[in-house]
Design a protein around this motif. Structure first.
Motif, mmCIF file in Angstrom:
data_model
loop_
_atom_site.group_PDB
_atom_site.id
_atom_site.type_symbol
_atom_site.label_atom_id
_atom_site.label_comp_id
_atom_site.label_asym_id
_atom_site.label_seq_id
_atom_site.Cartn_x
_atom_site.Cartn_y
_atom_site.Cartn_z
ATOM 1 N N PRO A 130 56.691 34.974 53.639
ATOM 2 C CA PRO A 130 56.036 35.793 52.643
ATOM 3 C C PRO A 130 54.526 35.504 52.561
ATOM 4 C CG PRO A 130 58.044 34.896 51.775
ATOM 5 C CD PRO A 130 57.839 34.262 53.114
ATOM 6 N N SER A 131 54.146 34.293 52.970
ATOM 7 C CA SER A 131 52.736 33.940 52.821
ATOM 8 C C SER A 131 51.840 34.774 53.737
ATOM 9 C CB SER A 131 52.542 32.450 53.122
ATOM 10 O OG SER A 131 53.001 32.166 54.420
ATOM 11 N N TRP A 132 52.439 35.364 54.784
ATOM 12 C CA TRP A 132 51.618 36.207 55.643
ATOM 13 C C TRP A 132 51.090 37.416 54.897
ATOM 14 C CZ3 TRP A 132 55.592 36.671 60.210
ATOM 15 C CH2 TRP A 132 55.776 35.415 60.780
ATOM 16 N N PHE A 133 51.817 37.789 53.867
ATOM 17 C CA PHE A 133 51.474 39.039 53.203
ATOM 18 C C PHE A 133 50.662 38.813 51.934
ATOM 19 C CE2 PHE A 133 55.371 39.690 55.569
ATOM 20 C CZ PHE A 133 55.052 40.823 56.304
ATOM 21 N N THR A 134 50.303 37.564 51.683
ATOM 22 C CA THR A 134 49.704 37.257 50.399
ATOM 23 C C THR A 134 48.464 38.103 50.124
ATOM 24 O OG1 THR A 134 50.465 35.024 50.705
ATOM 25 C CG2 THR A 134 48.902 35.385 48.956
ATOM 26 N N GLU A 135 47.594 38.204 51.137
ATOM 27 C CA GLU A 135 46.349 38.941 50.924
ATOM 28 C C GLU A 135 46.637 40.385 50.539
ATOM 29 O OE1 GLU A 135 43.095 38.463 50.535
ATOM 30 O OE2 GLU A 135 43.931 36.437 50.341
ATOM 31 N N GLN A 136 47.509 41.003 51.343
ATOM 32 C CA GLN A 136 47.866 42.392 51.101
ATOM 33 C C GLN A 136 48.504 42.543 49.737
ATOM 34 O OE1 GLN A 136 49.961 43.107 54.764
ATOM 35 N NE2 GLN A 136 49.782 45.290 54.381
ATOM 36 N N ALA A 137 49.393 41.589 49.436
ATOM 37 C CA ALA A 137 50.122 41.669 48.180
ATOM 38 C C ALA A 137 49.148 41.560 47.011
ATOM 39 C CB ALA A 137 51.158 40.560 48.108
ATOM 40 N N LYS A 138 48.143 40.716 47.172
ATOM 41 C CA LYS A 138 47.156 40.535 46.121
ATOM 42 C C LYS A 138 46.445 41.856 45.850
ATOM 43 C CE LYS A 138 44.969 36.278 45.448
ATOM 44 N NZ LYS A 138 44.312 35.242 46.211
ATOM 45 N N ARG A 139 46.051 42.494 46.932
ATOM 46 C CA ARG A 139 45.353 43.763 46.807
ATOM 47 C C ARG A 139 46.256 44.773 46.119
ATOM 48 N NH1 ARG A 139 41.568 47.446 49.486
ATOM 49 N NH2 ARG A 139 42.651 49.441 49.505
#
Lengths: 451, 103
Positions: free
Chosen positions: A353-362
């Motif tokens: 899941p950490s791969w998506f953190t940036e996207q998820a934040k946005r």
């Protein structure tokens, strides 16, 4: 650490203290509960349980209380504590008007604070929903791309379509660029065949750049049935390291030369594109309509992403970690499902899941901002807008009424449409308030970027 | 304290009987109910309980529960009989099955 401490004993006898943030959104509440109240609750729960509990050797409800306590006492106690915590926490949150995100983490308190033997003490750590103060959008500049589909674009598209349907016809002439030749070849290095240097009935399209330019040049000009022997020096950066920079001898026999033929723009061509009566004017109209739809879609996408960027820029926001975590987990799951549906074996693929953190934040911050914006400016989807959007979708299908029904038959689909409408509303609102710079785009620019 | 073979005594008690009736008699007469091996005698049960639970036993009553007659198709069968012992403890004695003990 205790900046904003307030001690208050409320009606339930729960002693609560609120501590100021650790990070800007994290809050910590100290709670303490009297143990006597919990014991009372446990007894009550057990009594209730004893009326229905089943055990071998006993009729339901006739099990001695002692045995019930023995078996279920621990569960009842943890339940009672959980409920008490929940209740006091909920009360405190309501009192302080906090908007809690995610589930709070409870930590039993140890150390000098936990001295009182009659009290159960712990603290709750949680995050609050960020407060959104809508920034001023009017200062932002949004580039509004524009493009009208002209005859030139239609021609261009038709040209591409023709190239996709190219056919080859045997030609009794020397091979020229654009032709397809079928060859046999042998490559020798110092008189020896080298691996990969041999091919039979090998098709090359001259000028396509798939072969080495020197090779193509050597083949160009040969007629069907002709042969040729020539030396070729591989470039120094050739992909096979043992051949790079080497000079080898190729012996080539041309089996056939076929010239390319683009289909004529005639009724036949129109039919192959799905225009039943082969009317050329109709075909052009159709191509143009499709192009316009595509262009409109891409323009809108561009505008939308710009609008979202602008919204993010003017509304700096700290996103609660719990929400980001949840979102990234969901995205990871979606990615896994996507891979599975494409027939990949998911088991060995670690998707963090950490791969998506940036996207998820946005995504989450956009979600928060947009939700706030929608609430503030009353941009929620109106039923008639949704209806219009669905009708618009349906228009491209054969049976619009059926499609409309399909959308309205399930709440999720309708919700999807509503989401779209809401997004459009937001975009419109931003466009209405921000500074807009018109910009003419070329066809290639627009299409290239969307890929 | 008894002249029974200890190995034999360890085989006498099968299980405590925990049921409504067992708890009822426990409250009323300070009795504990055991399932015992079907060839056990009252003195054996008394010795076994005293050995295993370190309590003083006043008296033992025994009853044999006849096994149910069961039919499987054409054949009649019979379940095994079970011997049940009501062990009456001296006043003030108690056996706590939850904390260790047991058979």
């Amino acid at each position: 650490m205790q900046i904003n401490q307030e001690n208050a004993v409320d009606s339930t006898g729960v002693d609560v203290a609120l501590n100021a943030a650790v990070n800007s959104l994290e809050r910590r509440i100290d709670l303490s509960l009297p143990l006597a109240a919990i014991d009372q609750d446990v007894a009550q729960r057990l009594k209730h349980l004893a009326r229905t509990v089943k055990m071998p050797g006993f009729r339901p409800g006739k099990v001695p209380f002692k045995m019930v306590t023995q078996q279920y006492g621990r569960d009842a106690r943890s339940e009672a504590i959980g409920a008490a915590i929940e209740k006091s926490f909920g009360e405190k949150v309501r009192e302080q008007k906090l908007r809690v995100v995610g589930y709070p983490r409870f930590e039993p308190k140890t150390g000098e604070g936990a001295a009182d033997p009659l009290m159960l003490e712990f603290c709750a750590v949680f995050e609050v929903y960020p407060e959104v103060v809508l920034g001023d959008i009017t200062g932002c500049e949004i580039e509004k791309p524009a493009l009208t589909v002209t005859e030139a674009e239609v021609d261009q598209t038709l040209e591409v379509l023709r190239k996709q349907r190219v056919t080859y016809v045997a030609a009794p002439r020397p091979a020229a660029s654009g032709d397809r030749v079928v060859i046999d070849f042998f490559g020798r290095r110092n008189g020896e065949l080298f691996p990969g240097g041999e091919g039979h009935d090998f098709e090359i399209i001259l000028g396509a750049g798939k072969m080495l330019a020197d090779f193509e040049a050597a083949v160009t000009g040969l007629s069907s049935g002709a042969g040729k022997t020539f030396d070729l020096t591989f470039p120094a950066d050739y992909q096979a390291p043992d051949l790079a920079g080497q000079t080898v001898q190729f012996e080539v026999t041309v089996k056939s030369v076929e010239s390319s033929q683009l289909p004529d723009l005639d009724a036949e061509f129109a039919k192959s594109l799905g225009v039943a009566d082969g009317d050329l004017a109709k075909m052009r109209d159709e191509v143009r309509a499709n192009l316009e739809r595509e262009v409109k879609k891409r323009l809108q996408e561009r505008i939308k992403s710009q609008v979202m960027d602008a919204l993010l820029a003017v509304n700096p926001l700290t996103v609660p970690k719990a929400m980001v975590d949840q979102e990234s987990r969901q995205m990871a799951e979606a990615a896994l499902r996507d891979m599975e549906s494409r027939g990949m074996s998911v088991k060995n693929v670690p998707v963090e899941p950490s791969w998506f953190t940036e996207q998820a934040k946005r995504r989450t911050s956009l979600g928060i901002i947009v939700a706030e914006l929608v609430k503030e400016k009353a941009l929620a989807a109106k039923p008639e807008q949704v209806r219009a959007l669905i009708d618009d979708f349906a228009a491209t299908y054969e049976d619009p009424a059926e499609v409309v029904r399909w959308y309205y038959s399930q709440p999720e689909r309708l919700a999807e449409a509503e989401g779209l409408v809401m997004e459009n509303n937001v975009v419109d609102w931003v466009l209405g308030n921000a500074r807009i710079k018109e910009k003419q785009l070329s066809f290639d620019e627009l299409m290239g970027s969307g890929k | 304290m008894s002249n029974f073979n200890q190995e034999r005594l360890l085989q006498v008690l099968r299980a405590p009987q925990i049921s409504e009736k067992a708890t009822y008699v426990a409250d009323k007469n300070e009795q504990v109910v055991f399932i015992v091996s079907s060839d056990a005698t009252k003195p054996e049960v008394k010795a076994a309980v005293e050995l295993l639970f370190k309590v003083a036993v006043k008296s033992v009553q025994i009853s044999v529960l006849k096994g149910k007659a069961k039919r499987f198709g054409r054949f009649m069968g019979r379940r095994n009989d079970v011997k049940k012992a009501f062990v009456c403890l001296m006043p003030g004695q108690e056996i706590n099955f939850a904390e260790g003990g047991g058979v």
